[in-house]
Write a protein that holds these residues in place. Structure first.
Motif, PDB file in Angstrom:
ATOM      1  N   ALA A 112       1.228  -1.264  -0.277  1.00 40.03           N
ATOM      2  CA  ALA A 112      -0.203   0.256  -0.035  1.00 40.03           C
ATOM      3  C   ALA A 112       1.298   1.727   0.344  1.00 40.03           C
ATOM      4  O   ALA A 112       0.741   1.980  -0.478  1.00 40.03           O
ATOM      5  N   GLU A 113       2.069   1.632   1.114  1.00 37.81           N
ATOM      6  CA  GLU A 113       3.094   2.601   0.863  1.00 37.81           C
ATOM      7  C   GLU A 113       3.674   3.083  -0.155  1.00 37.81           C
ATOM      8  O   GLU A 113       3.383   4.014  -0.961  1.00 37.81           O
ATOM      9  N   THR A 114       3.721   2.003  -1.097  1.00 34.13           N
ATOM     10  CA  THR A 114       4.981   1.916  -2.016  1.00 34.13           C
ATOM     11  C   THR A 114       3.929   2.309  -3.231  1.00 34.13           C
ATOM     12  O   THR A 114       4.376   2.750  -4.015  1.00 34.13           O
ATOM     13  N   THR A 115       2.523   2.008  -3.519  1.00 37.70           N
ATOM     14  CA  THR A 115       1.804   2.591  -4.264  1.00 37.70           C
ATOM     15  C   THR A 115       1.166   3.888  -3.959  1.00 37.70           C
ATOM     16  O   THR A 115       1.396   4.684  -5.184  1.00 37.70           O
ATOM     17  N   LYS A 116       1.407   4.120  -2.665  1.00 37.35           N
ATOM     18  CA  LYS A 116       1.560   5.652  -2.531  1.00 37.35           C
ATOM     19  C   LYS A 116       2.461   6.209  -2.693  1.00 37.35           C
ATOM     20  O   LYS A 116       2.247   8.027  -3.359  1.00 37.35           O
ATOM     21  N   LEU A 117       3.525   6.397  -3.040  1.00 34.05           N
ATOM     22  CA  LEU A 117       5.190   6.741  -3.183  1.00 34.05           C
ATOM     23  C   LEU A 117       5.038   6.625  -4.711  1.00 34.05           C
ATOM     24  O   LEU A 117       5.198   7.844  -5.449  1.00 34.05           O
ATOM     25  N   ALA A 118       4.570   5.807  -5.560  1.00 38.61           N
ATOM     26  CA  ALA A 118       4.332   5.954  -7.358  1.00 38.61           C
ATOM     27  C   ALA A 118       3.347   6.338  -7.608  1.00 38.61           C
ATOM     28  O   ALA A 118       3.536   7.519  -8.887  1.00 38.61           O
ATOM     29  N   ALA A 119       2.765   7.033  -6.833  1.00 36.07           N
ATOM     30  CA  ALA A 119       1.624   8.403  -7.167  1.00 36.07           C
ATOM     31  C   ALA A 119       2.131   9.818  -6.760  1.00 36.07           C
ATOM     32  O   ALA A 119       1.918  10.470  -7.636  1.00 36.07           O
ATOM     33  N   ALA A 120       2.873   9.407  -5.758  1.00 37.63           N
ATOM     34  CA  ALA A 120       3.251  10.824  -5.253  1.00 37.63           C
ATOM     35  C   ALA A 120       4.242  11.339  -5.922  1.00 37.63           C
ATOM     36  O   ALA A 120       4.717  12.538  -6.305  1.00 37.63           O
ATOM     37  N   SER A 121       5.330  10.042  -7.024  1.00 39.18           N
ATOM     38  CA  SER A 121       6.507  10.686  -7.729  1.00 39.18           C
ATOM     39  C   SER A 121       5.734  11.302  -8.695  1.00 39.18           C
ATOM     40  O   SER A 121       6.502  11.652  -9.708  1.00 39.18           O
ATOM     41  N   LYS A 122       4.561  11.076  -9.166  1.00 38.29           N
ATOM     42  CA  LYS A 122       4.065  10.901 -10.451  1.00 38.29           C
ATOM     43  C   LYS A 122       3.588  12.175 -10.201  1.00 38.29           C
ATOM     44  O   LYS A 122       3.599  13.028 -11.455  1.00 38.29           O
ATOM     45  N   THR A 123       3.598  13.566  -9.084  1.00 41.32           N
ATOM     46  CA  THR A 123       3.050  14.630  -9.397  1.00 41.32           C
ATOM     47  C   THR A 123       4.271  15.852  -9.177  1.00 41.32           C
ATOM     48  O   THR A 123       3.486  16.502  -9.644  1.00 41.32           O
ATOM     49  N   GLY A 124       4.672  15.154  -9.189  1.00 39.98           N
ATOM     50  CA  GLY A 124       6.338  16.267 -10.035  1.00 39.98           C
ATOM     51  C   GLY A 124       6.961  16.955  -9.020  1.00 39.98           C
ATOM     52  O   GLY A 124       7.389  17.958  -8.354  1.00 39.98           O
ATOM     53  N   ASN A 125       6.335  16.832  -6.812  1.00 36.60           N
ATOM     54  CA  ASN A 125       5.933  17.905  -6.261  1.00 36.60           C
ATOM     55  C   ASN A 125       7.252  16.939  -5.288  1.00 36.60           C
ATOM     56  O   ASN A 125       6.641  16.009  -4.844  1.00 36.60           O
TER      57      ASN A 125
END
Length: 150
Positions: A112-125
């Motif tokens: 679950a946390e790595t899925t959130k990490l991947a999503a956060a990484s796509k924000t460019g923030n």
């Protein structure tokens, strides 16, 4: 090109992971499998961490590519923790097999946390990446503290 190859390899491993436990001829093969999956995941996680901590320049695309590999790889090692793989060249604690529900809870939290990490990484923030990286790192540490010998 290396990132593409890593993603392709991770995708192939992911496709093969479901029947993996049936494919291990010996316990040593399962141990090597899980150690390899965790090693690849750790390498890519380290690359994200270097950017999150400022040790490497932040590159949103590189961060996203590496975080995707981490998320894909986080699904793989668990097939390698089959019965009989508690002995040999391993740092796995016996509690993995005696506290299976807790171990499963930890691996589900990691995914679950790595899925959130991947999503956060796509924000460019970068701040979002730092937050997600820290949460994922805490999850890794908690599992290592509970289930991995030093």
């Amino acid at each position: 090109m290396k990132i593409f190859a890593s993603i392709a390899a991770a995708s192939a491993l992911l496709a093969l992971s479901a029947p993996a436990s049936a494919q291990f001829a010996k316990p040593e093969d399962a141990i090597k499998y899980r150690q390899s999956a965790l090693s690849v995941m750790g390498t890519h996680f380290g690359r994200v961490g270097a950017m999150a901590s400022g040790r490497a320049p932040y590159d949103a695309k590189v961060a996203a590519d590496n975080a995707e590999v981490v998320a894909a790889m986080s699904k793989l090692p668990w097939a390698g923790f089959m019965p009989g793989t508690d002995k040999g060249n391993t740092k796995a604690k016996p509690e993995i097999w005696t506290e299976q529900a807790k171990f499963k809870e930890y691996n589900e939290k990691l995914q679950a946390e790595t899925t959130k990490l991947a999503a956060a990484s796509k924000t460019g923030n970068l701040d979002s990446l730092k937050t997600a990286f820290a949460a994922t790192a805490d999850t890794c540490k908690a599992c290592h503290d509970a289930f991995r010998n030093k």
